[in-house]
Design a protein around this motif. Structure first.
Motif, short mmCIF file in Angstrom:
data_model
loop_
_atom_site.label_atom_id
_atom_site.label_comp_id
_atom_site.label_asym_id
_atom_site.label_seq_id
_atom_site.Cartn_x
_atom_site.Cartn_y
_atom_site.Cartn_z
N LYS A 42 10.92 -12.66 -2.57
CA LYS A 42 10.80 -13.52 -3.74
C LYS A 42 11.88 -13.14 -4.74
O LYS A 42 12.27 -11.98 -4.83
CB LYS A 42 9.42 -13.41 -4.35
N VAL A 61 3.78 -18.86 8.46
CA VAL A 61 4.32 -19.55 9.64
C VAL A 61 3.20 -20.23 10.43
O VAL A 61 3.33 -21.36 10.89
CB VAL A 61 5.11 -18.55 10.52
N ALA A 109 0.84 -1.19 0.00
CA ALA A 109 0.00 0.00 0.00
C ALA A 109 0.88 1.24 0.00
O ALA A 109 2.04 1.21 0.39
CB ALA A 109 -0.91 -0.01 1.22
N HIS A 112 7.32 -19.99 4.01
CA HIS A 112 7.79 -20.89 5.06
C HIS A 112 7.71 -22.30 4.50
O HIS A 112 6.62 -22.79 4.21
CB HIS A 112 6.96 -20.76 6.35
N ASP A 147 4.79 -12.93 -1.48
CA ASP A 147 5.98 -12.24 -0.99
C ASP A 147 6.82 -13.07 -0.03
O ASP A 147 8.03 -12.86 0.07
CB ASP A 147 5.58 -10.95 -0.26
N ARG A 148 6.21 -14.00 0.70
CA ARG A 148 6.93 -14.68 1.78
C ARG A 148 6.74 -16.19 1.72
O ARG A 148 5.74 -16.68 1.23
CB ARG A 148 6.45 -14.20 3.17
N ASP A 191 1.45 -13.55 1.41
CA ASP A 191 1.97 -12.19 1.40
C ASP A 191 2.27 -11.68 2.81
O ASP A 191 2.93 -10.67 2.97
CB ASP A 191 0.98 -11.26 0.69
N ASP A 192 1.82 -12.40 3.81
CA ASP A 192 2.12 -12.07 5.21
C ASP A 192 2.85 -13.27 5.82
O ASP A 192 2.33 -14.37 5.85
CB ASP A 192 0.81 -11.79 5.96
N PRO A 193 4.07 -13.05 6.32
CA PRO A 193 4.83 -14.20 6.83
C PRO A 193 4.16 -14.86 8.03
O PRO A 193 4.30 -16.08 8.23
CB PRO A 193 6.18 -13.58 7.23
N GLN A 194 3.45 -14.08 8.83
CA GLN A 194 2.80 -14.69 10.00
C GLN A 194 1.74 -15.70 9.56
O GLN A 194 1.53 -16.71 10.23
CB GLN A 194 2.17 -13.59 10.88
N THR A 252 14.11 -24.66 12.83
CA THR A 252 13.79 -25.72 13.78
C THR A 252 15.03 -26.03 14.57
O THR A 252 16.14 -25.91 14.06
CB THR A 252 13.38 -26.98 12.99
N SER A 277 13.36 -26.62 8.16
CA SER A 277 12.44 -25.65 7.60
C SER A 277 13.21 -24.41 7.18
O SER A 277 14.35 -24.21 7.58
CB SER A 277 11.33 -25.29 8.60
N THR A 324 17.82 -14.80 4.92
CA THR A 324 18.89 -14.32 5.81
C THR A 324 18.61 -14.94 7.16
O THR A 324 17.62 -14.60 7.80
CB THR A 324 18.89 -12.78 5.92
N PHE A 376 9.58 -11.01 11.96
CA PHE A 376 8.66 -10.95 10.83
C PHE A 376 7.28 -10.45 11.21
O PHE A 376 6.50 -10.08 10.35
CB PHE A 376 8.54 -12.31 10.14
N ARG A 396 8.43 -5.25 9.73
CA ARG A 396 9.56 -6.19 9.76
C ARG A 396 10.77 -5.58 10.45
O ARG A 396 10.96 -4.37 10.41
CB ARG A 396 9.98 -6.60 8.34
N PHE A 411 12.14 -14.43 2.71
CA PHE A 411 11.50 -13.13 2.90
C PHE A 411 11.40 -12.33 1.63
O PHE A 411 10.67 -11.35 1.56
CB PHE A 411 12.23 -12.32 3.97
N PRO A 448 10.95 -6.51 4.34
CA PRO A 448 12.14 -7.06 5.00
C PRO A 448 13.40 -6.91 4.15
O PRO A 448 14.50 -6.79 4.70
CB PRO A 448 11.78 -8.54 5.20
N LEU A 495 12.59 -20.15 6.18
CA LEU A 495 11.82 -18.95 5.90
C LEU A 495 12.45 -18.20 4.74
O LEU A 495 13.68 -18.09 4.65
CB LEU A 495 11.79 -18.03 7.12
N ALA A 549 -1.62 -3.93 4.40
CA ALA A 549 -1.42 -4.54 3.09
C ALA A 549 -2.45 -4.03 2.08
O ALA A 549 -3.55 -3.64 2.44
CB ALA A 549 -1.52 -6.05 3.20
#
Lengths: 440, 440
Positions: free
Chosen positions: B237, B212, A68, B94, B91-92, B206-209, A371, B231, B368, A235, A92, B235, A208, B233, B67
């Motif tokens: 693309k 996850v 946005a 996991h 975007d994100r 689009d939201d990492p939370q 993990t 696993s 990262t 995050f 982030r 951040f 991020p 993550l 967003a």
């Protein structure tokens, strides 16, 4: 190659940032300092074009991100206080603690100046120095380039000085009394490799990649002088510093930080966050307008928590899980009735009324770092709290939390404390000037 | 506590998702399966309200995230192919690889059914089961709750079956020939703890939370039956699967994946990505409509790269850094003239013309993961590539890249390959049904 016009600094939109926005817009638009960066042969002064407001190489205006408009804006860098504290929390985090590898004060001071100049550009959405492809082809580019085409994304960069820095540069007499070494708290299980640091930089942004890019480029500018001791990506923000926004949830699924200090609450900021003139003496006067930061990496025993009954979870926090209302209340922001909670409920023990009024500005982020070796998520809360005096802020609150029933499900595994100097006032100022200048 | 209406499934906006969107909207709006989840005492059937389209506990409609509207939408779960492959890249990421801890086929099949039902809800923006606070207070909630209030965020969940899974359940005869064990490639330095896995789930959002949260809840449903092996993550693309979007930059600052297969290119998807009827025999017919995924964790020697001259960087890639144009060309999407590049240039060696036409659909993410013990960023590219046949896709390309000058700056440290079964067709279907059903 194509030169692109510099990303224009948009005014910070929030009232709490008005001071930054006013001072920042002019400085970014017409930088009076030259960019003389200290590494390799690539550090060349910006030319006349830059001084006139057009920067030779900067992020492109093409934006591939669906963010946005508000999320793409710039937060002004200059101000009485550093941005990234009262600034509405960005989405982030990339936080880095550095150790200093030089004992040459002049070299370190030059690094602080170089970092300040880079931070001024990065937070405005500009590339470092001559950018990622604008310099001579036989030299490494000044900027690593991965943020090209991305917006400023409300990036803030906030620097802090750890207790050990004062020893390194023979500044022990200028170390503020409020910058204590944190005592050991009940339940601490600190990993030395995730604790301490001579310096820190907190990078917050809505993208991020922008935050990571900033830390990486600062680390690069500091090559040979500082080295990253530890770093942490976050995050999901876990606190709100905007009064009208819904409180985000932590990885336990609960709203946390409901009664946080909003960036617009000038009185509470003055009372609990900013170091005032009466807090300092001649030696620590350089901290006026600054703050103190406590960073704690709090690992959550996610799998244990997830097998705990809803009743137990709500008892532990002293809130209901859905709405986030305190025990016996209907709404999240209703005044909590502490005596209705269990004596070891988290909200009760953390509440100012339990701790002689101690109040923190929290700016924490959730983290998930893959993990551990046992198939469990290495996840939790990277707790960041700003305060006027650590002895009257984090210390009494954390001591009170020794009895917290939440301790069964969490463990503090990293810890650091930093003095956060006041803001960079203008284009001639730099991070830490009042501490390191002889004439200060 | 307050019951909130279920998040409405919005139609996927992109043409490439039309198939999913059409089939998905109805199924999500009126689920015909009951939610009988297999752990603890908390697995209770959804009531009549759910069958009627209103779910008792779901994410709130209040959205604290800034967003854009498009980023919050739902991608339909049902379709001929799994979502998360031709879907425009979110975007994100996991990504989780699991090992199976049961040898009871019925138990594992029930888990696949439970996971499918959970994935159907999660991708629609709904909580698992009865949600985070809607069930009995004496039991753990069905959902961990940290995604309450967040939008669907274009979440996709994509399952894959590793070679070892076929051994575990005595399905060796149904293992497709195309699902090879990857050979050792020049320069591989694979960490066993970041490689392999009986199963994988790719969560993109689009939201990492949200991503996850999805992986965490699937892991929780699988407790005692599967365990996360590793696993990752991601951040940022690094590829685009939308033809008009600007190609994102990797952490080396270069555009990568310019000529990627777009989700709208039906012909190229059929030719290079989807397993067709002619690719399978009776034993492997269950893979028709599926694909194969190669995942590689590629660590970048960031600090070395950042000290490399612009000329060398551009020679290594065979592109200029600013625009991303191939050597001698003006624009990023201009047809590359391979012979103008150095023989060991990355673009030249990875190009289909160099590899008998081999073409991959790439969906990688930057990562990262803090710092290694030496102060260097543990950062790089988590490479994800989908293809119709690994032997004609990743293997020849990676063999060709043995000569890549980029290898001086990168190292492959993790590796896995998975068979990606076709999509879940409707509310009665489940992940892997054609493989595990006796009647299939």
């Amino acid at each position: 190659m194509t030169d692109t016009p510099s990303e224009r600094t948009e005014q910070a939109e929030h009232a709490g940032q008005a001071e930054h926005a006013e001072q920042g817009a002019g400085a970014v638009g017409a930088p009076s300092r030259r960019s003389v960066l200290g590494w390799g042969g690539a550090g060349l002064a910006l030319g006349a074009a830059a001084a006139g407001g057009a920067v030779a190489v900067a992020r492109s205006d093409d934006d591939p991100q669906p963010a946005a408009a508000g999320a793409g804006a710039a937060v002004a860098f200059h101000g009485a206080h550093q941005a990234g504290i009262a600034t509405p929390v960005q989405d982030r985090l990339h936080f880095a603690a550095f150790d200093v590898r030089t004992d040459d004060r002049a070299v370190f001071v030059q690094l602080l100046k170089d970092w300040t100049e880079a931070a001024r550009r990065l937070t405005a959405g500009q590339a470092v120095g001559e950018g990622a492809y604008g310099g001579p082809v036989e030299a490494p580019p000044d900027d690593t380039g991965e943020a090209l085409g991305l917006k400023p994304s409300r990036l803030t960069l906030t620097i802090g000085f750890g207790p050990s820095l004062f020893e390194k540069f023979d500044l022990a007499d200028r170390r503020p009394e409020a910058l204590i070494d944190l005592p050991k708290f009940a339940g601490d299980n600190l990993d030395r490799d995730r604790s301490g640091g001579d310096l820190c930089v907190q990078a917050c942004a809505d993208d991020p990649q922008v935050a990571v890019h900033a830390i990486r480029n600062l680390a690069r500018i500091g090559f040979g002088k500082v080295v990253i001791r530890w770093s942490q990506l976050g995050f999901g923000k876990t606190s709100s510093t905007t009064p009208d926004a819904q409180t985000p949830r932590n990885l336990m699924g609960f709203k946390d930080g409901t009664r946080n200090i909003a960036g617009t609450e000038t009185d509470r900021l003055k009372k609990f966050v900013w170091v005032g003139e009466t807090d300092t003496d001649d030696d620590s006067a350089w901290m006026t307008g600054g703050s103190y930061l406590v960073a704690r990496r709090i690992r959550m025993n996610i799998e244990t928590w997830d097998r705990t009954s809803l009743q137990e979870q709500e008892d532990v926090f002293g809130r209901d899980k859905g709405e986030g209302a305190p025990v016996g209340r209907a709404k999240e922001r209703d005044e909590p009735f502490l005596k209705a909670m269990k004596p070891d409920a988290h909200v009760r023990l953390a509440h100012p009324d339990t701790n002689a009024g101690a109040t923190l500005l929290r700016r924490g982020y959730s983290f998930t770092d893959g993990t551990d070796g046992l198939g469990r998520l290495d996840a939790g809360l990277f707790f960041l709290a700003y305060q006027r005096d650590v002895r009257k802020g984090f210390v009494p609150v954390q001591r009170s939390l020794a009895a917290d029933s939440l301790n069964e499900y969490i463990q503090h595994v990293g810890s650091a404390v930093f003095a956060i100097p006041p803001g960079v006032r203008d284009a001639d100022d730099w991070w830490g000037r009042a501490l390191f200048s002889e004439e200060a």
